[in-house]
Design a protein around this motif. Structure first.
Motif, PDB file in Angstrom:
ATOM      1  N   ASN A  47      -2.151  12.019  -0.873  1.00  0.00           N
ATOM      2  CA  ASN A  47      -2.072  10.775  -0.110  1.00  0.00           C
ATOM      3  C   ASN A  47      -0.727  10.573   0.596  1.00  0.00           C
ATOM      4  OD1 ASN A  47      -4.696   9.940  -0.657  1.00  0.00           O
ATOM      5  ND2 ASN A  47      -4.092   9.021  -2.612  1.00  0.00           N
ATOM      6  N   CYS A  73      -5.642  -4.048  -3.306  1.00  0.00           N
ATOM      7  CA  CYS A  73      -6.457  -2.890  -3.663  1.00  0.00           C
ATOM      8  C   CYS A  73      -5.618  -1.835  -4.376  1.00  0.00           C
ATOM      9  CB  CYS A  73      -7.019  -2.261  -2.385  1.00  0.00           C
ATOM     10  SG  CYS A  73      -8.777  -2.342  -2.307  1.00  0.00           S
ATOM     11  N   THR A  74      -6.248  -1.101  -5.257  1.00  0.00           N
ATOM     12  CA  THR A  74      -5.524  -0.038  -5.958  1.00  0.00           C
ATOM     13  C   THR A  74      -6.012   1.355  -5.566  1.00  0.00           C
ATOM     14  OG1 THR A  74      -7.031  -0.260  -7.818  1.00  0.00           O
ATOM     15  CG2 THR A  74      -4.946  -1.479  -7.945  1.00  0.00           C
ATOM     16  N   ASP A  75      -7.172   1.435  -4.902  1.00  0.00           N
ATOM     17  CA  ASP A  75      -7.645   2.762  -4.487  1.00  0.00           C
ATOM     18  C   ASP A  75      -7.379   2.966  -2.998  1.00  0.00           C
ATOM     19  OD1 ASP A  75     -10.658   2.558  -3.021  1.00  0.00           O
ATOM     20  OD2 ASP A  75     -10.034   0.828  -4.227  1.00  0.00           O
ATOM     21  N   ILE A  76      -7.112   4.190  -2.613  1.00  0.00           N
ATOM     22  CA  ILE A  76      -6.683   4.504  -1.254  1.00  0.00           C
ATOM     23  C   ILE A  76      -7.728   4.113  -0.205  1.00  0.00           C
ATOM     24  CG2 ILE A  76      -7.452   6.925  -1.164  1.00  0.00           C
ATOM     25  CD1 ILE A  76      -4.001   5.752  -0.012  1.00  0.00           C
ATOM     26  N   LYS A  77      -8.998   4.360  -0.482  1.00  0.00           N
ATOM     27  CA  LYS A  77     -10.056   4.005   0.481  1.00  0.00           C
ATOM     28  C   LYS A  77     -10.089   2.491   0.686  1.00  0.00           C
ATOM     29  CE  LYS A  77     -12.617   7.692   1.693  1.00  0.00           C
ATOM     30  NZ  LYS A  77     -12.455   8.273   3.008  1.00  0.00           N
ATOM     31  N   GLY A  78      -9.944   1.730  -0.399  1.00  0.00           N
ATOM     32  CA  GLY A  78      -9.925   0.275  -0.300  1.00  0.00           C
ATOM     33  C   GLY A  78      -8.735  -0.215   0.517  1.00  0.00           C
ATOM     34  N   HIS A 105       0.833  -1.205   0.000  1.00  0.00           N
ATOM     35  CA  HIS A 105       0.000   0.000   0.000  1.00  0.00           C
ATOM     36  C   HIS A 105       0.870   1.258   0.000  1.00  0.00           C
ATOM     37  CE1 HIS A 105      -3.675  -2.324   1.779  1.00  0.00           C
ATOM     38  NE2 HIS A 105      -3.441  -2.624   0.515  1.00  0.00           N
ATOM     39  N   ALA A 113       0.188   3.460  -3.344  1.00  0.00           N
ATOM     40  CA  ALA A 113      -0.722   4.606  -3.172  1.00  0.00           C
ATOM     41  C   ALA A 113      -0.127   5.789  -3.934  1.00  0.00           C
ATOM     42  CB  ALA A 113      -0.892   4.943  -1.698  1.00  0.00           C
ATOM     43  N   THR A 114      -0.961   6.473  -4.702  1.00  0.00           N
ATOM     44  CA  THR A 114      -0.472   7.582  -5.511  1.00  0.00           C
ATOM     45  C   THR A 114      -1.187   8.871  -5.143  1.00  0.00           C
ATOM     46  OG1 THR A 114      -2.087   7.084  -7.226  1.00  0.00           O
ATOM     47  CG2 THR A 114       0.110   6.093  -7.468  1.00  0.00           C
TER      48      THR A 114
END
Length: 182
Positions: free
Chosen positions: A73, A123-128, A64, A68-69
């Motif tokens: 973030n 997961c690829t999205d920050i919330k996930g 993560h 994370a990008t």
């Protein structure tokens, strides 16, 4: 009184010093004294599962951190990295305790995810990512709670170590919950 004295003596509280000294002669047992009451095999199995859990958590947080990008973030990435380092510290403490109990830390990469209580996450999205980490922390907290309960008073050193680790996992869960805005 000489070391070879046959005179039996005990200290306040009825501590049998002679029996303690005799039991301490078993050097093969290292840190495991003759009065150790824990089920060593069961505790070693639990600790090796906890070790696997911590190592999977290190890898999840590291993934993560690296994937994370976005500039917004960066503080979250920093949190992921800090948690990864703390999970590694937990893994090291657990591995050291396994060795103290005359066991072998199981670091076999091919079985880590099978033995881990927490799951790896891609997961690829920050919330996930945050959600996956919160779930994993909650799994770790409950796993440690059950281990602590199971060990009871039979192995105070392992119990205290697990309590300390669980407290950090609770902080991690709070951090992830805050990041989710819950």
């Amino acid at each position: 009184m000489s070391a070879n004295s046959t005179q039996k003596h005990s200290h306040a509280g009825g501590i049998d010093v002679d029996a303690i000294r005799k039991g301490a002669q078993d050097l093969e047992s290292g840190a495991v004294s003759s009065g150790y009451k824990g089920n060593r095999e069961e505790i070693l199995a639990m600790l090796n599962d906890a070790l696997a859990t911590e190592l999977v958590c290190v890898m999840r947080y590291k993934r993560h951190y690296f994937t994370a990008t976005g500039l917004n973030n960066e503080p979250i990435k920093a949190e992921f990295l800090e948690h990864a380092q703390q999970e590694q510290d937990h893994a090291d403490q657990i591995a050291e305790r396994i060795v103290q109990l005359n066991g072998e830390p199981d670091l076999n990469p091919s079985t880590l995810t099978e033995r881990s209580h927490a799951e790896y996450d891609e997961c690829t999205d920050i919330k996930g990512m945050i959600r996956a980490n919160l779930i994993a922390e909650r799994v770790a907290i409950e796993s440690y709670r059950q281990m602590i309960e199971r060990i009871g008073d039979t192995d105070p050193t392992t119990r205290h170590m697990l309590i300390d680790i669980m407290a950090v996992e609770e902080e991690h869960a709070d951090d992830m919950k805050d990041l989710l805005g819950l």
